[in-house]
Every structure is written in structure tokens, then in C-alpha cells.
Motif scaffolding. Sequence first.
Motif, PDB file in Angstrom:
ATOM      1  N   SER A   1     -48.429  35.561  24.010  1.00 29.79           N
ATOM      2  CA  SER A   1     -47.135  35.710  24.541  1.00 29.79           C
ATOM      3  C   SER A   1     -46.538  34.536  25.165  1.00 29.79           C
ATOM      4  CB  SER A   1     -47.369  37.036  25.694  1.00 29.79           C
ATOM      5  OG  SER A   1     -48.011  37.847  24.913  1.00 29.79           O
ATOM      6  N   VAL A   2     -47.158  33.735  26.078  1.00 26.38           N
ATOM      7  CA  VAL A   2     -46.405  32.676  26.775  1.00 26.38           C
ATOM      8  C   VAL A   2     -45.979  31.605  25.718  1.00 26.38           C
ATOM      9  CG1 VAL A   2     -46.837  30.604  28.257  1.00 26.38           C
ATOM     10  CG2 VAL A   2     -47.815  32.943  28.828  1.00 26.38           C
ATOM     11  N   ILE A   3     -46.753  31.589  24.655  1.00 17.20           N
ATOM     12  CA  ILE A   3     -46.328  30.298  23.505  1.00 17.20           C
ATOM     13  C   ILE A   3     -45.278  31.179  22.809  1.00 17.20           C
ATOM     14  CG2 ILE A   3     -47.182  29.463  21.568  1.00 17.20           C
ATOM     15  CD1 ILE A   3     -49.838  29.091  22.732  1.00 17.20           C
ATOM     16  N   ASN A   4     -45.361  32.337  22.459  1.00 16.78           N
ATOM     17  CA  ASN A   4     -44.339  32.854  21.355  1.00 16.78           C
ATOM     18  C   ASN A   4     -42.837  33.076  22.276  1.00 16.78           C
ATOM     19  OD1 ASN A   4     -46.172  32.973  19.356  1.00 16.78           O
ATOM     20  ND2 ASN A   4     -46.622  35.128  19.949  1.00 16.78           N
ATOM     21  N   SER A   5     -42.847  33.130  23.519  1.00 21.63           N
ATOM     22  CA  SER A   5     -41.573  33.194  24.194  1.00 21.63           C
ATOM     23  C   SER A   5     -40.761  32.123  24.304  1.00 21.63           C
ATOM     24  CB  SER A   5     -41.866  33.835  25.794  1.00 21.63           C
ATOM     25  OG  SER A   5     -42.402  34.973  25.760  1.00 21.63           O
ATOM     26  N   ALA A   6     -41.485  30.909  24.234  1.00 17.98           N
ATOM     27  CA  ALA A   6     -40.499  29.841  24.430  1.00 17.98           C
ATOM     28  C   ALA A   6     -39.605  29.537  23.217  1.00 17.98           C
ATOM     29  CB  ALA A   6     -41.787  28.538  24.398  1.00 17.98           C
ATOM     30  N   PRO A   7     -40.109  29.591  21.995  1.00 20.76           N
ATOM     31  CA  PRO A   7     -38.901  29.634  20.845  1.00 20.76           C
ATOM     32  C   PRO A   7     -37.948  30.344  20.670  1.00 20.76           C
ATOM     33  CG  PRO A   7     -41.153  30.296  19.809  1.00 20.76           C
ATOM     34  CD  PRO A   7     -41.451  29.791  21.196  1.00 20.76           C
ATOM     35  N   TYR A   8     -38.268  31.698  21.407  1.00 19.22           N
ATOM     36  CA  TYR A   8     -37.221  32.640  21.099  1.00 19.22           C
ATOM     37  C   TYR A   8     -36.339  32.521  22.288  1.00 19.22           C
ATOM     38  CZ  TYR A   8     -40.383  35.201  17.975  1.00 19.22           C
ATOM     39  OH  TYR A   8     -41.170  35.697  16.901  1.00 19.22           O
ATOM     40  N   GLU A   9     -36.794  32.037  23.460  1.00 17.73           N
ATOM     41  CA  GLU A   9     -35.920  31.599  24.745  1.00 17.73           C
ATOM     42  C   GLU A   9     -35.122  30.520  23.986  1.00 17.73           C
ATOM     43  OE1 GLU A   9     -34.614  32.011  28.286  1.00 17.73           O
ATOM     44  OE2 GLU A   9     -36.296  32.813  27.737  1.00 17.73           O
ATOM     45  N   HIS A  10     -35.531  29.559  23.310  1.00 17.75           N
ATOM     46  CA  HIS A  10     -34.693  28.356  22.881  1.00 17.75           C
ATOM     47  C   HIS A  10     -33.629  28.966  21.902  1.00 17.75           C
ATOM     48  CE1 HIS A  10     -33.641  24.251  21.562  1.00 17.75           C
ATOM     49  NE2 HIS A  10     -33.930  24.619  20.353  1.00 17.75           N
ATOM     50  N   ALA A  11     -33.967  29.864  21.319  1.00 21.64           N
ATOM     51  CA  ALA A  11     -33.018  30.324  20.193  1.00 21.64           C
ATOM     52  C   ALA A  11     -31.794  30.853  20.634  1.00 21.64           C
ATOM     53  CB  ALA A  11     -33.688  31.328  18.945  1.00 21.64           C
ATOM     54  N   ALA A  12     -32.224  31.649  21.841  1.00 25.13           N
ATOM     55  CA  ALA A  12     -31.096  32.264  22.532  1.00 25.13           C
ATOM     56  C   ALA A  12     -30.227  31.619  23.221  1.00 25.13           C
ATOM     57  CB  ALA A  12     -32.032  33.621  23.592  1.00 25.13           C
ATOM     58  N   ARG A  13     -30.665  30.371  23.731  1.00 29.20           N
ATOM     59  CA  ARG A  13     -29.865  29.493  24.212  1.00 29.20           C
ATOM     60  C   ARG A  13     -29.086  28.727  23.307  1.00 29.20           C
ATOM     61  NH1 ARG A  13     -34.236  28.196  27.672  1.00 29.20           N
ATOM     62  NH2 ARG A  13     -34.740  26.378  26.283  1.00 29.20           N
ATOM     63  N   SER A  14     -29.694  28.440  22.233  1.00 27.11           N
ATOM     64  CA  SER A  14     -28.796  27.662  20.890  1.00 27.11           C
ATOM     65  C   SER A  14     -27.828  28.670  20.648  1.00 27.11           C
ATOM     66  CB  SER A  14     -29.940  27.363  20.193  1.00 27.11           C
ATOM     67  OG  SER A  14     -30.938  26.627  20.569  1.00 27.11           O
ATOM     68  N   ILE A  15     -27.808  29.920  20.238  1.00 22.18           N
ATOM     69  CA  ILE A  15     -26.719  30.623  19.745  1.00 22.18           C
ATOM     70  C   ILE A  15     -25.688  30.858  20.902  1.00 22.18           C
ATOM     71  CG2 ILE A  15     -27.777  32.977  20.477  1.00 22.18           C
ATOM     72  CD1 ILE A  15     -26.314  32.128  16.917  1.00 22.18           C
ATOM     73  N   HIS A  16     -26.164  30.965  22.057  1.00 23.22           N
ATOM     74  CA  HIS A  16     -25.019  30.844  23.061  1.00 23.22           C
ATOM     75  C   HIS A  16     -23.950  29.809  22.857  1.00 23.22           C
ATOM     76  CE1 HIS A  16     -23.450  32.122  27.048  1.00 23.22           C
ATOM     77  NE2 HIS A  16     -23.379  30.772  27.424  1.00 23.22           N
TER      78      HIS A  16
END
Length: 325
Positions: free
Chosen positions: A29-44
Motif C-alpha cells: 500500500s505504501v509503495i503503490n501510493s507513491a506513483p499515484y501521488e506523483h500522477a495526481a501532482r503531474s496532472i495538476h
Amino acid sequence: MAQTLESLTRRTDSMQGIRNIVHTMKTLSVINSAPYEHAARSIHVYHDTVLDGLQAFLQAMGPHGDIVAPRPKIASRVIVAFGSDHGLCGSYNEGIAAHIDQYLGQKPDSFEADETITLCVGAQLVDALNSCKIPVQDSFFPPASVDGIGRLANLLTQRLDEIRQEIHPGELSVSLAYCTRGPIPESADDSSNQSSGHSAEHGPTIRALLPLDPALVTQLQNRPWGSRSLPDFAMKPEDLFRSLLRGHLFSSLFKAAAEALVIENAARLSLMQQAERSIDDRLDALLSEMRSLRQSEITSELLDVVIGFEALRKPQRRHKKGPDA
């Protein structure tokens, strides 16, 4: 029922195996959250670029442009709900379904429509919505990786285009239902927001996308342009506005999907942490019981040895006392 040392050992080994599984799920869960967090910041960043284009368009068209002004009649209301199919995240889907049910039950006058269309991401959320008697028109598979978020956003954008063409010339209303963290952006529907405060808090929310928020339009029209070079465009205003609106939809859908995945993993992490604490408490109790039982068995064996030794010594004492007597 009395426990044997062998049964306690087996239970302890089983509990330790469960703890290893829970620890693995927590790590994932910790490992999977990182790329999704990065994707949310990128699309912002991409969404900010789209808003800059929309700002330039609105300032060029002037405050009286009739392209942006919404039609008075809402022909169809579309709710895009983002759920989870991966499990081990508690009542994630049920919370979203209950929030949508409450939202539809309010039926504000400014949001009345001829029909309500629900687009759902995740089969488990479909079941949760059906249990609330909310029909789902189309369902989509949730993304299994960061690459799948763009695919999902494209599919949803295409489906919204198809719905808009079907109801033409009526007005289309689009809202997103998903779990988010912390305060919602200014374009969100504040009346339906259930999450606030610290970023660790999360809950379901419904964010209105279309028609464009008049406050957002006014803000973009009055915001100073951040460059000495004034923007210009050669496309037809209708085509340009449609393209900008599509970019706004895509980036918002992308961000909602990424944010929902981050919250899903955060919910799974929280549950795994609770499960790990409960397992640790149970392991401590089992180990304490094992130590107590082992100590009792050792004490019993020592007593047996002492009693046997004393029993063997008694005949020898009587034999030694006999001749002396």
C-alpha cells in the motif's frame, strides 16, 4: 478447554503467517501510493495549463461572450463514481454509494434534470450502488497501474462526449464522486464535501465539473495575465472552447482517478496497521500463554523427578535402618 503446548505452537505459527501477509499488504500500500501521488501532482500542472488557456479565451471573448454561458435547462445529469475492486480497504465503496444516495435525495432546484446517468468505475461499487437502488448505465474497470489512469480518463471523456451528442441541444451536467483528502478545490461542490482538515483525513465528496462554475469563470476573466505577451488564437471560438473544455474534463477525471487510488491505498494501509496491531496483541497473548504453559510443564516434570527420587530413597533408608536396629 485446556490448551496443549503443541496446539499453542500451531496457533502461534498461523498467527505469525497472517502477520507476515498483513505486513506485506501494508508495504504494498505504501509503495503503490507513491506513483499515484506523483500522477495526481503531474496532472495538476497540466490542468493549470488548461485553465491558462481558458483564461486567455475568456478574456479575449469579453465578459458578454455567449459561448461560455450555460443554457438554462439541464437535460441530463451525469455522475461519474470512482470505486475500488482490489478489496481490503474497508467500506470504501459503500461509503461512496451512500454519499451519492444522499446527494441524489437532496435534489437541489438548481440541479434538476430530465434524467440522471451514473457512470461507475469498479464492479464492487456497482453492487454497492445497486443496493442503494441507484441504477448504473455504464461501468469501467479501475486502473491497475498509473498507465491505466490515462486510459480510463480517455474512456470516460469519450463517453461524456457521446452523452452530450445524444442530448444535444440540451445542457449536460457532470459531477465526480470519489474519495479525496483535505480541503476540496474552489470549483468543488462545498455542500457535498465530507472531508476537511488534515491531509490524512479522507472521505467521499461530489465535485461539480459542468456547467462551469460561474465563480471560476469570473475569476479567470478578472485574473491578470502573467506575461507581457498577450495570447491570440486562430481557431473558431466554438472549436477552441470545446477543446479547452475537453482538456478540463480529461484532467479533472485523471486527477479524480489518481486521488481515489491514493485514498484507496491509504485506507488499506490504515486497516492493515490496525490488523497488525491486533495480531501483535494476539501474538503477545499466545506467547505469554505458551510461556506460562511451558513453565507449568517444566514445574510438573521437576516435581515428578523429585517425587520419583524421594520414592527411590525411602527403601534405601529403611534398608539402612534395619541392621542398626
